[in-house]
Motif scaffolding. Sequence first.
Motif, PDB file in Angstrom:
ATOM      1  N   LEU B 124      -8.006 107.957  12.155  1.00 34.34           N
ATOM      2  CA  LEU B 124      -9.035 107.599  13.336  1.00 34.34           C
ATOM      3  C   LEU B 124     -10.303 108.097  13.014  1.00 34.34           C
ATOM      4  CD1 LEU B 124      -6.545 107.040  16.025  1.00 34.34           C
ATOM      5  CD2 LEU B 124      -7.841 104.968  15.138  1.00 34.34           C
ATOM      6  N   SER B 127     -13.484 110.773  15.689  1.00 33.00           N
ATOM      7  CA  SER B 127     -13.257 110.182  17.315  1.00 33.00           C
ATOM      8  C   SER B 127     -13.766 110.788  18.526  1.00 33.00           C
ATOM      9  CB  SER B 127     -11.909 110.844  17.017  1.00 33.00           C
ATOM     10  OG  SER B 127     -11.739 112.258  16.652  1.00 33.00           O
ATOM     11  N   ALA B 139      -3.550 107.751  20.428  1.00 28.58           N
ATOM     12  CA  ALA B 139      -3.211 107.741  18.572  1.00 28.58           C
ATOM     13  C   ALA B 139      -1.239 107.488  18.696  1.00 28.58           C
ATOM     14  CB  ALA B 139      -3.624 109.409  18.582  1.00 28.58           C
ATOM     15  N   SER B 143       0.470 104.627  16.515  1.00 27.43           N
ATOM     16  CA  SER B 143       0.981 104.595  15.689  1.00 27.43           C
ATOM     17  C   SER B 143       2.753 104.093  16.054  1.00 27.43           C
ATOM     18  CB  SER B 143       0.800 106.315  15.436  1.00 27.43           C
ATOM     19  OG  SER B 143       2.295 107.098  14.908  1.00 27.43           O
ATOM     20  N   ALA B 150      -0.788 108.438  12.254  1.00 22.61           N
ATOM     21  CA  ALA B 150      -2.408 108.538  13.001  1.00 22.61           C
ATOM     22  C   ALA B 150      -2.908 108.662  13.345  1.00 22.61           C
ATOM     23  CB  ALA B 150      -2.566 107.047  13.658  1.00 22.61           C
ATOM     24  N   ARG B 152      -6.244 111.935  14.611  1.00 24.43           N
ATOM     25  CA  ARG B 152      -7.532 111.695  15.037  1.00 24.43           C
ATOM     26  C   ARG B 152      -8.659 112.331  13.469  1.00 24.43           C
ATOM     27  NH1 ARG B 152      -9.283 111.609  20.220  1.00 24.43           N
ATOM     28  NH2 ARG B 152      -8.610 110.058  21.663  1.00 24.43           N
TER      29      ARG B 152
END
Lengths: 81, 684
Positions: B124, B127, B139, B143, B150, B152
């Motif tokens: 991601l 962020s 997140a 996920s 996932a 950041r």
Amino acid sequence: MGGSVLPLGFLQVGRDAVVRELGSGRNLAQRLSEMGIVRGTRLSIIKNDMGGPLIISVGDGRLAIGRGMALKIFVEEASKA
Amino acid sequence: MEAAQAIKNEKQIVVALAGNPNSGKTTIFNSLTGAHQHVGNWPGVTVEKKEGQLVSEGKVIRVVDLPGTYSLGAYSEDEAVARDYILFEKPDVVINIIDATNLERNLYLTTQLLEMGSNLVIALNMSDELKAKQIDINAARFSELLGVPAIRTVGTRGQGTKELVAQALQAAGNKNPRVVQINYGKEVETELAALEQDILSNRQLVENFAPRWLAVKVLEGDQGVLKSLAKYPGLERLLARRAEAVKRLEGLLGEDIESLLADKRYGFIGGLAKEVMTRRQTTEERLSRSDKIDRIVTNRYLGIPIFLFAMWAIFQFTFTVGDPFIGWIETFFEWFGGVTGAWLESAGMPGLLMSLIVDGIIGGVGSVLVFIPNIFLLFFAISLLEDSGYMARAAFIMDRLMHALGLHGKSFIPLLIGFGCNVPAVMATRTLENKRDRLITILITPLMSCTARLPVYILFAGAFFTANQGLVIFSLYLLGLALAILMGMLFKRFLFKGETSHFVMELPPYRVPTLKSTFIHMWEKGSSFIRKAGTIIFAVVVLVWALSNLPVGVEYASQDSILGWIGSFVAPIFKPAGFGTWEAAVALVFGILAKEVVVGTLGVIYGAEEAGLTAAIAQAWTPLSAYAFMVMTLLYIPCAAVIGTIKRETNSWTWTAFAVAYTLVLGWLMAVLVYQFGRLLGLG
């Protein structure tokens, strides 16, 4: 709500709208859906000069859309979110 | 020793980076691989897969940066490159880089990667910008819902990249990734199940594709996928079943199949986004700083003047800052040549060998290397422009004008990249979906003045137009651009009739480029120039030197040398353009190999003269013929590397030959026009 359906290109700056119909051509619909525009997508007009491309806001992104394309996307005007 | 052997034996882990354009993919790639990249490339448009390496936990990881795409269909060449890589090369892990500030749109690609059954790790990215936009993304929940890790990340600061690598390593060991499926609704799912059954009974298909994904693609009628299936037996049955299914579904649900599937995908995406994202701002408040800048920058009256001003500012910057360096480097090479010559003489080196080193290599390659600061400065400025997000605006502004020639704004991006180097510019046309648009853009791109032509301009403008150097060079860039647009119009009218295609393009938010990434991008592009100086320019310069010494016994670089013969043979053609000397002609001939060689050749020929290159040129040209010569250099025949790229990208010798021929004729015509009109006006 319940506004009339008109081509995206006719909408004025600052207006919000919901996509109702994507005009003919499978290529067009496919391209638009990749960029996040499908039926039901909510968008607003950031820039619309007569004659040139438009800038619209879809979600958190900004898209430039050619005038020809904007005349094939039919939207319904919506009140502000 | 044993440990090294163990690493060698262990299979290398391959990680592919996939993501939308502008998702910060290239930045993450740079931050992952640092200086360990194999191929330089051009940001904004990662036109080919680019590779780098990193070592973590004693494992060597090969990182492949795929072109940025919105989807894995095959509407444009770069999408096909990305899709085929994931499909056929089967990387161990795919890291999907998502612009977290534009979650919904980016998730479209994610759904496709999920369906393909890729071993996925999600970054991601950006962020840090979420806070300013008052968006929160959970997140952990994200996920959990997708069943993939996932993380950041902030690519520009390298945040989160370590964890990304750790997760990728872990995922690489996971041989059976959990594949989240989008539920397309009862009716569609029934048909998908039937298609999947068919696929499962075909061993060859199962070996090569994820069955569920293939079923979806077949039902959708993805042309790229169907084409790559053509070689498998039993395809007819699958297609027949598809046709029936489509007929049933469209009859039942009253919509065409593509929209049906797209609606469901966005339903899934919308639901997911709602679940993980909280927004604390209304639409009204979201009119961002970018939108405010765009009101001015893309204004219908101000847009083009602002663009031209930006270009002019870039060239002024390049020359004002670069100018002192030219003098220093020139002085250095003069000194270096002198010292080397004296030293070689005292060492008793034969005269001929000494001439090769001093006149040929130092004189020739040196005359090109002098312009390195300017080239780097220009690339620095172009990188700033690309990284700031202005590039897309330039395409937007030019859309109206490009329409006049039957193209649209997106074709303008390759043209702009052409100011740096025509090779990536020709490759950047891959993002154009329409084949005709792409071919026209390829044909006109070589008219854009690349940095390799810059040494020629600086040398000649420096010799004749000292006061207005920047302006004179700027006029050449504009001339190239204007002719590109004019030729595009002619090609569209006479060679490729047909409708204008659709224009839709993302406008990324303006960002202040970080100095680090701008420097990396500048270095990537600029270093290829140094490599070129050390390889092709070096080789050509040695060749030119040899030809100016043959036949044996001839006076160095005289008209009686082979070099002189070639030049004298070609020179009459250029008489009407005002530079009918054999030196000019031979420089242009060898300049086809690389445009810097025009300067390199002149450096070899005139290098032996005491007054130096600039003075020699001031003797042989007039201001008018110098301008005509620069026009010729700008337009005539793209360099060998570009010719090769055109062949590869068009896959046609005819179009390649056409590009060579028309640019030659155009260049000659324009040079003659400039010279003859100039004379009529009494400028000669």
